[in-house]
Design an enzyme around this catalytic site. Sequence first.
Site, short mmCIF file in Angstrom:
data_model
loop_
_atom_site.label_atom_id
_atom_site.label_comp_id
_atom_site.label_asym_id
_atom_site.label_seq_id
_atom_site.Cartn_x
_atom_site.Cartn_y
_atom_site.Cartn_z
N GLY C 489 -80.03 4.70 -21.21
CA GLY C 489 -80.04 3.51 -22.04
C GLY C 489 -80.81 2.34 -21.44
N ARG C 529 -81.88 0.67 -9.90
CA ARG C 529 -82.87 -0.38 -9.86
C ARG C 529 -83.54 -0.62 -11.21
NH1 ARG C 529 -87.63 1.75 -10.60
NH2 ARG C 529 -88.68 -0.18 -10.10
N GLU C 720 -74.79 3.07 -9.42
CA GLU C 720 -74.48 3.86 -8.22
C GLU C 720 -73.03 3.71 -7.77
OE1 GLU C 720 -77.48 5.49 -6.65
OE2 GLU C 720 -78.06 4.91 -8.67
#
Lengths: 165, 290, 761
Positions: C489, C529, C720
Amino acid sequence: MTEAAGTRRIVVEATINGEPQEFLADERDSLLEALRDRIGLMGVKEGCNNGNCGACTVILDGRLVCACLVMAAEVEGSAITTIEGIASSDGLHPLQQAFLEDAALQCGVCTPGFIVAAKALLDVNPHPAEDDVRLWLAGNLCRCTGYDKIVQAVLDAAGDGKESA
Amino acid sequence: MQAVRYARPSSVEEAVDLLEQGGDRARVLAGGTDLIVLARERRIDVDLFVDVKALEPLTAIRYDPADGLAIGAAAPCYRIAADPAVQEHYPCLIDCATLIGGVAIQGRASLGGNLCNASPAGDGIPALIALGTTVEIAGPKGRRTVAAEAFCTGPGRNVLTSGEFVVALRAPPPSDRAGAAFRRFIPRGEMDIAVTNAAVHLRFDGDRVASARVAVGAVAPMPLLVEEAGAALAGTPLSEATIAAAAAAARAAARPIDDMRGTVKQRRHLAGVLVTRCIRIAAERAGVQP
Amino acid sequence: MVTAEKPYKVVGTRPIRPDGTDKVTGRANYGADIRLPGMLYGRVKRSPIAHGKIKRIDASKALALPGVRAVMTAEDLPRKGRREFAPLGSVKISLATLSGNVMARDKVRYEGHAVAAVCATDPHVAEDALDLIEVEYEELPPVLHADEAMLASAPLIDEELHTREMATGESAEEPSNVAMHFVTEMGDVEAGFAEAEIVLERSFKTKMVHQGYIEPHNATAFWRHDGGLEIWCSTQATFVMRDHLAGLLEHPVSKIRVTPQEIGGGFGGKISVYLEPLAAVLSRKTGKPVKMTLTRDEVFRATGPTSGTAIRVKLGAKRDGTLVAAEGELVYEAGAFPGSPVAAGVRCIFTAYAIPNQRIDGYDVLVNKPKVQPYRAPGASAACFATDSVMDELAERLDLDPIALRLKNAAVEGTRSADGAAFGVIGNRDCLQAIQSSPHYRSELQGPNRGRGVAHGYWYNAGLESSAYASVNSDGTVALVLGSPDIGGTRASIAMQLAETLGIPAERVIPQVVDTDSVGFTSVTGGSRTAFAGGWAAHEAGLDLRQQLAARAAKIWGVEAEQVRYRDDAVIVGPAGEDGGERSITFTELAAKLARTGGMIVGRADSNHASAAPTFATHVVDVEVDPETGKVEILRYTAAQDVGTAIHPSYVEGQIQGGVSQGVGWALNEEYRFDEKGRMENASFLDYRMPTALDLPMIETVLVEVPNPGHPYGVRGVGEVPIVPPLAAVANAVHAATGHRFTELPISPAAVLEKLLPGEE
Ligand SMILES: Cc1cc2nc3c(=O)[nH]c(=O)nc-3n(C[C@H](O)[C@H](O)[C@H](O)COP(=O)(O)OP(=O)(O)OC[C@H]3O[C@@H](n4cnc5c(N)ncnc54)[C@H](O)[C@@H]3O)c2cc1C
Ligand code: FES
Ligand code: FES
């Protein structure tokens, strides 16, 4: 294509997503291989090719099956519904809409299998409880979502009051 | 997938012929949930799939109060689970038909296939054994029957000889004060192969257990009928002591192995746990409070 | 549940993702869905043994099979030197390692190691050909456990590997299976432990586990006659893929184009090349496009799970719970080539807590198992399992509430971690407090055999490069071109940031993920990221557009550009006109005029920011343990996480729920099982046992929004850290339920029974 060793072509007639079709397959094709490689219905996904993940779930003569565990030759005369046959010309199926609104997909590769399986559930049980949904969908693996939003989407689609067609 | 041919015979005789001619490399295709995987992964060598699903006796489910239940060997689990007579008289079969694989597997998987596949952990087999099922076999020399507990001879091996296949599974008629149950243990909630499984059939005469059949799976090369466990229960009213004795007999009969699905210690222990749980449910289904 | 109010119009809303309809209707094109005219199908021949020399490969029988078009081996790949490197994110990777893992040369190092590849006109024929490729091996004893591998007497997996001391850069004299040794020190550990009033030292073990993405790896290559090489595949990193291929094949970067297809999950496991170079060589040999896909069995045996680990943690504290010293030793299996995430484990193991005296040692150890790859917060979960299990025991010993103990020691702004860096604005305490005040933690857990566990984790997050191009369409929409494959997404969350910058609705931005020729360098989708750096690039492209649009309005009005301003509500305003009123034009009106007033405009940005801020997560879980079977059921789970600004809260929640689910699987049932010869025993989903829908409850999330001051919209990575605490949280809950501490994962029913039934034979 020239015939290679060990390939034997067969002709299969079946109704796929409402359309009677005649297609050429290899005698050793699974239904999954035939749908994808011979007919081009790429919405039917392969995650494991041995019945363990549900990504290839289709409805065969009204029953949920893993397309990877059906031989193409077996479907002669059958009716098959794949993800490509779930939306109608009027628009998305309530389940598809609920999956979108509830963010019930991340990578989306499991989504076709889940939607087909959930449709089969709502066809037999239009107002399932959370546990019913979890049990019914236990054959479909999703690694991205933790199932929370998928289960929610199915409950929401059922709660819409819209009949699942 | 290896180079395999596909045939769909329209009579039992034709199926027998195809299987006999094909020898070892011709295999009966029922739901295919074991066979297609084995053939695809080349764990067996196959030339021919003989699809028996066009044969009426292999797909029919018939119940008669006098003759009992006859389940076509290739009838898929979902049809067994939806059958009103099975629901009413053989809930033990519902126990297994509703937990083999997931819904999509149950759309195809048959009890005949489960039995013939002869996995030590097959979830259909203990129930068939506990119910006293006979296996009806067709072959080049005609029909014969074998008791379910005598059918599997080792992992993946059974009593069928060349050209033979299973037509139907016949369970005796239900008796009044009887009940049966099947339970298994798996680490996940569904979609797993049993670490251990068990089934128990109890018939009561008043308070007394008139007869008991106890079967356990995944603790030996094939599912076992544990006669000692049945004997521990039969002849007296059900009590904590007899239940414990039956569980101990099941543990003693177990000769499990360590593998990726479970350990020896775990399996032996579970044989006792599951037999205990099945006894209680079977008694309850028979209308007896243990 | 979202905790903060935000001053945004688009950010923080939940629009439907732009690629959603294709994905719910089966129309989205994933890597395996590609079909090209004349396409051939490739398969890989793999080693059946874990360690051995390749004596001979004979493909003549395979080549004689009608339909087979070509066979390749390592001989068809350039030999790469040990000191040739290719970039990988902020680090670099040896091309010899990459090449050696892609296809074995001389020696096979793990079961499933590729030794040859074949292509044919039909997929079944390619499969038939595998059995016809004859390979002769000289078997060598396999090294399967890190502790054995570290012994001087262990068979060497790589005779030329010498332990590298990362602190000094020096290499050891003698060869060893230990590839790297990391040390981090702070304060005076001995003095710290001397000061401690309670010291706990425990050892932990975890097994190799797989990311478990549902889509198997795939690659399609077409080597054109002019030398142009096209690759279509499911990858988290198109540009990394391109650069690695260039290195591996010694082919110019300018001649390689990687087109990302939709990707069915990665979690770190789809960054490395596997099939791409093989398909490329087969295509070069045949002049035809070649498609290859892995089977699930191959995905397990021959892609990159994460390390099995052995971790020792020693914590020293004052009686009031104040931590004074910590020591950690982390041994991580690298698999058959160097490169475990032990460095990240070292970096994360104690960082959530302020501990003045620390020493951490990390070892990267080769074993004859598949080469590990990143898996979500690589290295941090196992480290957190160790530390937070000891923290739990410490709380128990000191009779402190486990959250209170962590709050007492939580790192805050300015706290230095062992690697020397000081934290900026962080939400560490906020996460702990969010759980402390959550309805879940405040509820009473009743009933026998039940227990509650908490754990707290940290991840540092990555920045790296991203590019974005945004062009204004005449209908007032903006086409946004991105280089980051969208796994979960990110198209939506990046497009939303551009929409916010431009002041237009999210639906007006139409994002596209494109090939490596069509956008500037963009690093991997991973390390949490993408929404951070991609969003930043999109924001900068938006700022560029605002400036250009203002300049265009100025030109139309005949005024100076400085007099014109792009307002946040997407209205461009200028000085009063002749009629006296302020000049203004909406974004949409101006978009319609662009073509006639000087042409369409494009905003561009290349962003490379190092300010990705760390994230923390606190989890609480209730379990019930069946004392007769040892099965652990998850009754309730709540995860609080410092998410920075939640751009699209639904996808942030989804990331958390997904990470929790993977962590629960890791804690309870998932593991690679090998036989004594190093052959994997459970290479299927059925036997690998990932959680199904039936194994989990709804997963409650608390989004603690502590915006990252180093990002225009306050974004921190969110993907994460959710996998960091679950291992310890579950273990702590099982302890609460059973009274037993589990220091090895998985806490499978067999393992639980083993503790509950010590008496039985
Ligand atoms: C994802 C998944 C989950 C599963 N979960 C379970 C589970 O929970 N419990 C469990 O017990 N099993 C499980 N199985 C295994 C399998 O589904 C069952 O064993 C099933 O009952 C097999 O039936 P089938 O009709 O599909 O058999 P098939 O695959 O068609 O046949 C199995 C074997 O029996 C032979 N055979 C079939 N019918 C006959 C016959 N009439 N006469 C002679 N030989 C015959 C075949 O030749 C073959 O060798 C699972 C399988 C999968 C793929
Ligand atoms: S691909 Fe058929 S179930 Fe996984
Ligand atoms: S959304 Fe990725 S597997 Fe379900």
